[in-house]
Design a protein around this motif. Structure first.
Motif, PDB file in Angstrom:
ATOM      1  N   LEU A  24      29.619  77.800 -23.393  1.00 12.82           N
ATOM      2  CA  LEU A  24      28.403  78.135 -22.974  1.00 12.82           C
ATOM      3  C   LEU A  24      27.317  76.986 -22.928  1.00 12.82           C
ATOM      4  O   LEU A  24      27.439  76.267 -23.721  1.00 12.82           O
ATOM      5  N   THR A  25      26.187  76.667 -22.004  1.00 10.34           N
ATOM      6  CA  THR A  25      25.612  76.087 -21.619  1.00 10.34           C
ATOM      7  C   THR A  25      24.317  76.955 -20.971  1.00 10.34           C
ATOM      8  O   THR A  25      24.423  78.760 -20.623  1.00 10.34           O
ATOM      9  N   ARG A  26      23.243  76.169 -20.674  1.00 13.27           N
ATOM     10  CA  ARG A  26      22.115  76.656 -20.399  1.00 13.27           C
ATOM     11  C   ARG A  26      21.816  75.731 -18.656  1.00 13.27           C
ATOM     12  O   ARG A  26      22.503  75.414 -18.774  1.00 13.27           O
ATOM     13  N   SER A  27      21.859  76.935 -17.725  1.00 10.57           N
ATOM     14  CA  SER A  27      22.104  76.681 -16.374  1.00 10.57           C
ATOM     15  C   SER A  27      21.498  77.857 -15.079  1.00 10.57           C
ATOM     16  O   SER A  27      20.579  79.097 -15.673  1.00 10.57           O
ATOM     17  N   THR A  28      21.111  77.398 -13.622  1.00 13.38           N
ATOM     18  CA  THR A  28      19.891  78.067 -13.151  1.00 13.38           C
ATOM     19  C   THR A  28      21.218  79.007 -12.306  1.00 13.38           C
ATOM     20  O   THR A  28      20.506  80.059 -11.818  1.00 13.38           O
ATOM     21  N   ALA A  29      22.104  78.723 -12.256  1.00 12.18           N
ATOM     22  CA  ALA A  29      23.496  79.298 -11.481  1.00 12.18           C
ATOM     23  C   ALA A  29      23.646  80.545 -12.469  1.00 12.18           C
ATOM     24  O   ALA A  29      23.788  80.657 -13.470  1.00 12.18           O
ATOM     25  N   THR A  30      23.541  81.869 -11.357  1.00 11.82           N
ATOM     26  CA  THR A  30      24.650  83.147 -11.806  1.00 11.82           C
ATOM     27  C   THR A  30      25.823  83.618 -11.311  1.00 11.82           C
ATOM     28  O   THR A  30      25.707  83.002 -10.327  1.00 11.82           O
ATOM     29  N   GLY A  31      26.029  83.960 -12.292  1.00 11.23           N
ATOM     30  CA  GLY A  31      27.461  84.518 -11.342  1.00 11.23           C
ATOM     31  C   GLY A  31      27.168  86.110 -11.272  1.00 11.23           C
ATOM     32  O   GLY A  31      26.735  86.529 -11.984  1.00 11.23           O
ATOM     33  N   GLY A  32      28.169  86.676 -10.358  1.00 13.66           N
ATOM     34  CA  GLY A  32      28.275  87.951 -10.250  1.00 13.66           C
ATOM     35  C   GLY A  32      28.769  89.029 -11.216  1.00 13.66           C
ATOM     36  O   GLY A  32      28.781  90.026 -11.473  1.00 13.66           O
ATOM     37  N   GLN A  33      29.327  88.523 -12.315  1.00 16.32           N
ATOM     38  CA  GLN A  33      30.371  88.315 -13.290  1.00 16.32           C
ATOM     39  C   GLN A  33      29.584  88.904 -14.162  1.00 16.32           C
ATOM     40  O   GLN A  33      28.599  87.773 -14.850  1.00 16.32           O
ATOM     41  N   THR A  34      30.150  89.499 -15.699  1.00 17.29           N
ATOM     42  CA  THR A  34      29.371  88.915 -17.174  1.00 17.29           C
ATOM     43  C   THR A  34      31.056  89.132 -17.772  1.00 17.29           C
ATOM     44  O   THR A  34      31.711  89.390 -17.873  1.00 17.29           O
ATOM     45  N   VAL A  35      30.573  88.109 -19.076  1.00 22.32           N
ATOM     46  CA  VAL A  35      31.423  88.098 -19.894  1.00 22.32           C
ATOM     47  C   VAL A  35      31.151  88.502 -21.306  1.00 22.32           C
ATOM     48  O   VAL A  35      30.199  88.027 -22.086  1.00 22.32           O
TER      49      VAL A  35
END
Length: 83
Positions: A24-35
């Motif tokens: 877990l980190t901080r980023s501007t990237a986003t994915g289409g899924q969640t966990v």
């Protein structure tokens, strides 16, 4: 900073499926899924192909090449010819 021109910066889980490793980190990237993470919160997840857990350099599983044989073959091929 100017408002409205920067992407959102928040917590994201990066997951390496090959190694079974996630962080877990901080980023501007986003994915289409969640966990659902270990702390019980839901975060977007980004799947990556290589991480420090699966990269051969970091895991110590690198292949050692026969560099001595290559050098000798090069010297034989391009050595000055005797007359």
């Amino acid at each position: 900073m100017k408002p409205g021109i920067h992407p959102s910066y928040g917590p994201v889980v990066f997951r390496d499926r090959a190694a079974g490793f996630a962080f877990l980190t901080r980023s501007t990237a986003t994915g289409g899924q969640t966990v659902v993470w270990e702390d019980g919160h839901t975060y977007p997840v980004v799947d990556v192909e290589v991480s420090a857990a699966s990269h051969p350099f970091y895991t110590g599983r690198t292949k050692v090449l026969d560099t001595a044989g290559r050098v000798e073959r090069f010297r034989r091929r391009y050595a000055p010819r005797e007359r």
